[in-house]
Write an enzyme that holds these catalytic residues in place. Structure first.
Site, PDB file in Angstrom:
ATOM      1  N   ASP A  42       1.015  -7.916   2.761  1.00  0.00           N
ATOM      2  CA  ASP A  42       2.367  -7.816   2.988  1.00  0.00           C
ATOM      3  C   ASP A  42       2.867  -6.840   3.626  1.00  0.00           C
ATOM      4  O   ASP A  42       4.066  -6.413   4.004  1.00  0.00           O
ATOM      5  CB  ASP A  42       3.156  -8.508   1.580  1.00  0.00           C
ATOM      6  CG  ASP A  42       3.114  -7.554   0.478  1.00  0.00           C
ATOM      7  OD1 ASP A  42       2.316  -6.376   0.811  1.00  0.00           O
ATOM      8  OD2 ASP A  42       3.494  -7.747  -0.518  1.00  0.00           O
ATOM      9  N   SER A  43       1.685  -5.670   3.878  1.00  0.00           N
ATOM     10  CA  SER A  43       2.097  -4.493   4.420  1.00  0.00           C
ATOM     11  C   SER A  43       2.563  -4.966   5.978  1.00  0.00           C
ATOM     12  O   SER A  43       3.070  -4.022   6.606  1.00  0.00           O
ATOM     13  CB  SER A  43       0.675  -3.654   4.564  1.00  0.00           C
ATOM     14  OG  SER A  43      -0.485  -4.308   4.762  1.00  0.00           O
ATOM     15  N   ASP A  81      -1.987 -11.987   0.619  1.00  0.00           N
ATOM     16  CA  ASP A  81      -0.724 -11.539  -0.266  1.00  0.00           C
ATOM     17  C   ASP A  81       0.061 -12.566  -0.914  1.00  0.00           C
ATOM     18  O   ASP A  81       0.477 -13.302   0.221  1.00  0.00           O
ATOM     19  CB  ASP A  81      -0.081 -10.237   0.193  1.00  0.00           C
ATOM     20  CG  ASP A  81      -0.837  -8.765  -0.244  1.00  0.00           C
ATOM     21  OD1 ASP A  81      -1.371  -9.054  -1.314  1.00  0.00           O
ATOM     22  OD2 ASP A  81      -0.465  -8.196   0.304  1.00  0.00           O
ATOM     23  N   LYS A 110      -3.436 -12.891  -3.590  1.00  0.00           N
ATOM     24  CA  LYS A 110      -3.582 -11.365  -4.402  1.00  0.00           C
ATOM     25  C   LYS A 110      -1.887 -11.351  -4.682  1.00  0.00           C
ATOM     26  O   LYS A 110      -1.104 -11.331  -4.119  1.00  0.00           O
ATOM     27  CB  LYS A 110      -3.709 -10.560  -3.367  1.00  0.00           C
ATOM     28  CG  LYS A 110      -3.445  -8.845  -4.273  1.00  0.00           C
ATOM     29  CD  LYS A 110      -4.308  -7.887  -3.494  1.00  0.00           C
ATOM     30  CE  LYS A 110      -3.204  -7.412  -2.249  1.00  0.00           C
ATOM     31  NZ  LYS A 110      -1.857  -6.775  -2.965  1.00  0.00           N
ATOM     32  N   GLU A 112       0.672  -8.880  -7.166  1.00  0.00           N
ATOM     33  CA  GLU A 112       0.932  -7.396  -8.019  1.00  0.00           C
ATOM     34  C   GLU A 112       1.423  -7.780  -9.346  1.00  0.00           C
ATOM     35  O   GLU A 112       2.434  -8.546  -9.593  1.00  0.00           O
ATOM     36  CB  GLU A 112       2.142  -6.765  -7.029  1.00  0.00           C
ATOM     37  CG  GLU A 112       1.511  -6.314  -5.749  1.00  0.00           C
ATOM     38  CD  GLU A 112       2.528  -5.413  -4.962  1.00  0.00           C
ATOM     39  OE1 GLU A 112       3.418  -5.051  -5.574  1.00  0.00           O
ATOM     40  OE2 GLU A 112       2.369  -5.392  -3.789  1.00  0.00           O
ATOM     41  N   GLU A 179      -4.248   0.901  -6.748  1.00  0.00           N
ATOM     42  CA  GLU A 179      -3.732   1.404  -5.578  1.00  0.00           C
ATOM     43  C   GLU A 179      -3.155   2.900  -6.331  1.00  0.00           C
ATOM     44  O   GLU A 179      -2.202   2.787  -7.261  1.00  0.00           O
ATOM     45  CB  GLU A 179      -2.538   0.954  -5.074  1.00  0.00           C
ATOM     46  CG  GLU A 179      -1.737   1.565  -3.852  1.00  0.00           C
ATOM     47  CD  GLU A 179      -1.048   0.837  -2.842  1.00  0.00           C
ATOM     48  OE1 GLU A 179      -0.344   1.178  -1.740  1.00  0.00           O
ATOM     49  OE2 GLU A 179      -0.990  -0.370  -3.223  1.00  0.00           O
TER      50      GLU A 179
END
EC number: 2.1.2.11
Length: 260
Positions: A42-43, A81, A110, A112, A179
């Site tokens: 999602d960057s 993501d 993925k 978070e 991270e």
């Protein structure tokens, strides 16, 4: 690179080189240079869309870019993501994973978060969805955190991150990204769990490394401390990707100066 081969790489202590990718062209060149796995992060909200953070990215955005990456890398492992709040409930997470894997062609999703996401992870894995966890700095919580800061410096915080990782593994994740944590914590995580741990700003002793492609190509105005401009080293796009892969596999990246 399959889920089984990822685990074997950890067992054999062969570092895994992972990069973000957002389109077929760059992904094809990176795959040819030997990159093991790809993250459609999602960057993309920041490096492709020009957003101030990742929170505006949608499931459809990630699926669109994942489909392009899939066409570029063939059978290579593609992780997509789960965008902000797409995994807020089991129902939403299952719907999002269906889009990312069905329309986007991703092999894994993925998400978070720590122990609080164990129920979501279990529901996904019970439904046949491979899951990558993400602990340490959580970019989707940047507005709550008040900025991008190193996590796990204090003993209690480090212990919580370790416990979060173990809870995610118990829930069924196949891969873990950590991270922006001190190198010692990155090493401890890799030793504490039996799934591969991929670091970004987590020192050289994790089971592999991932960088945002735009960062490692020197396209970011103020890159984080843990980033190296591999284009300057490699002389070309393909050379940059190959230099990244070689440095990761030789454990020459990151250095102490590129770690916390």
């Amino acid at each position: 690179m399959t889920r089984t081969r990822l685990r074997q790489a950890k067992t054999d202590r062969q570092p895994i080189a992972m990069l973000t990718a957002y389109d077929a062209g760059f992904a094809r060149v990176a795959a040819a240079a030997g990159v093991d796995a790809f993250l459609v992060g999602d960057s993309l909200g920041m490096v492709v869309q020009g957003q101030r953070d990742t929170l505006a990215v949608t499931v459809e955005d990630v699926a669109y870019h994942a489909a392009m990456v899939r066409r570029g890398v063939g059978e290579a492992l593609v992780v997509a993501d789960m965008p902000f709040l797409s995994d807020a409930t089991v129902e939403r997470a299952l719907d999002a994973a269906g889009v990312l894997m069905g329309e986007g062609g991703a092999d894994m999703v993925k998400l978070e978060g720590g122990a609080e996401k164990a129920g979501i992870v279990r529901a996904l894995t019970d439904s046949g969805v491979p899951v990558c966890g993400h602990v340490g700095l959580l970019p989707q919580r940047v507005r709550k955190l008040g900025g991008y800061r190193v996590q796990g410096r204090e003993a209690a915080d480090a212990r919580r991150i370790l416990e979060d990782a173990q809870a995610l593994v118990a829930a069924g994740i196949d891969l873990l990204v950590v991270e922006c944590v001190p190198s010692e914590l990155g090493r401890a995580l890799a030793e504490a769990v039996d799934v591969p741990v991929i670091g970004i700003g987590a020192g050289a002793d994790t089971d592999g490394q991932v960088l945002v492609m735009h960062d490692m190509l020197g396209l970011t105005e103020k890159p984080p401390r843990f980033v190296r401009d591999f284009l300057a080293d490699g002389g070309s796009i393909h050379g940059a990707f190959a230099a990244f892969v070689e440095a990761v596999r030789a454990r020459r990246f990151p250095t102490a100066e590129e770690s916390f």
